[in-house]
Write an enzyme that holds these catalytic residues in place. Structure first.
Site, short mmCIF file in Angstrom:
data_model
loop_
_atom_site.label_atom_id
_atom_site.label_comp_id
_atom_site.label_asym_id
_atom_site.label_seq_id
_atom_site.Cartn_x
_atom_site.Cartn_y
_atom_site.Cartn_z
CB CYS A 87 3.59 -9.56 -5.90
SG CYS A 87 4.70 -10.98 -5.93
CG HIS A 195 2.33 -10.00 -1.23
ND1 HIS A 195 1.40 -10.06 -2.25
CD2 HIS A 195 3.39 -10.74 -1.65
CE1 HIS A 195 1.89 -10.80 -3.24
NE2 HIS A 195 3.09 -11.22 -2.90
CD GLU A 197 -1.50 -8.31 -1.19
OE1 GLU A 197 -0.76 -7.33 -0.98
OE2 GLU A 197 -1.16 -9.27 -1.92
#
Lengths: 224, 79
Positions: A87, A195, A197
């Protein structure tokens, strides 16, 4: 495996990134403040997290790319180090010149915050080796400036060198050729808008991002 | 020395913000607006021994930080 997460003023996914890396590697990453001019010794991977570094002033990632620590990150990458930017981290890597192209305002002009379906475009990298090419993943996006711009020459190069890592099934931001993530020429730097994560625990709504971190950990074990 | 820097999107790069502004103008009744391109303007105050030196330094600033030359053009004006 030794990892580090860079923290800028305005980073807000740094701790998520740390949790995902620790889960995969069994070792807490070192958090490195943007004013540090040097990275810890012996790192296998540097992660640049999402967020709004320096308030997205001037252009997303532009000021962060000039932070003291980024000189060390660029040197690390140029020595063949592995770097992951997610990002805002992707925006920083582009502004730092480690990845080609540009990220512009989303074509729909709105901030897009939702789960998207990604397709793994190549499994040939330390970030994607635990996936199969063509595999579909559900991973969240949350960005205003994720519209990846590549001119015809760059697109041809990315395709020819198999450097498109992920594509969107249903393009949320107008990105050229549905590109969601790209690799550097040496395949050791990955930048992506979605994302992974935020998709490493069922509690978060999914675990499709786990394999990305497991790929990295596996590569470190075999010394890739 | 005073300088003004204009940063604009390169021709051919789609400008979704400019397009939205153009639509809004049309909706407000401003007919005949065929295109709007949005850009940035930066007023810079700097020390320089000469105009040539100032311009050279400003161009370097644009290339290294103020503009993203992948998608943007810039123009430097000394005031």
């Amino acid at each position: 495996m030794k990892t580090a997460v860079i923290v800028f003023p305005g980073s807000n996914c740094d701790r998520d990134m740390a949790v995902a890396l620790e889960q995969a590697t069994g070792r807490k990453p070192q958090m490195v403040w943007h004013k540090d001019a040097a990275l810890p010794q012996g790192l296998d991977l540097v992660a640049i997290p999402g967020g709004f570094s320096f308030g997205d002033y001037l252009r997303c990632g532009a000021i962060a790319a000039q932070a003291p620590v980024m000189r060390a990150v660029v040197a690390f990458a140029n020595r063949g180090g592995h770097v992951l930017g997610v990002c805002n981290g992707f925006q920083v890597l582009i502004e730092a010149g480690l990845l080609p192209g540009a990220l512009m305002r989303n074509a729909g002009l709105t901030f897009v915050c939702r789960d998207v379906t990604l397709e793994v475009a190549t499994a040939d990298s330390v970030f994607t080796s635990a996936y199969a090419r063509g595999q579909a993943l559900t991973v969240p996006v949350a960005h205003h400036d994720g519209n990846y711009v590549a001119d015809a020459a760059l697109l041809e190069r990315l395709r020819g060198e198999d450097r498109i890592a992920f594509t969107y099934r249903d393009n949320p931001n107008g990105s050229t050729a549905d590109i969601a993530g790209v690799l550097s020429g040496n395949r050791r730097v990955l930048g992506m808008m979605p994302h992974p994560e935020r998709a490493v625990d069922p509690v978060l709504g999914g675990t499709d991002g786990t394999a990305l971190f497991d790929s990295i950990a596996a590569a470190a074990r075999i010394g890739a | 020395m005073q300088a003004r820097i204009y940063v604009t999107l390169k021709q051919g790069v789609l400008d979704p913000q400019g397009e939205a502004v153009r639509h809004a103008l049309g909706a407000m009744g401003f007919d005949g607006v065929h295109g709007v391109r949005q850009g940035k303007l930066l007023d810079v105050e700097l020390d320089a021994a000469s105009r040539d030196e100032a311009e050279a330094r400003l161009r370097e600033m644009c290339e290294k930080l103020l503009a993203n030359t992948v998608i943007e053009d810039f123009r430097v004006e000394l005031l």
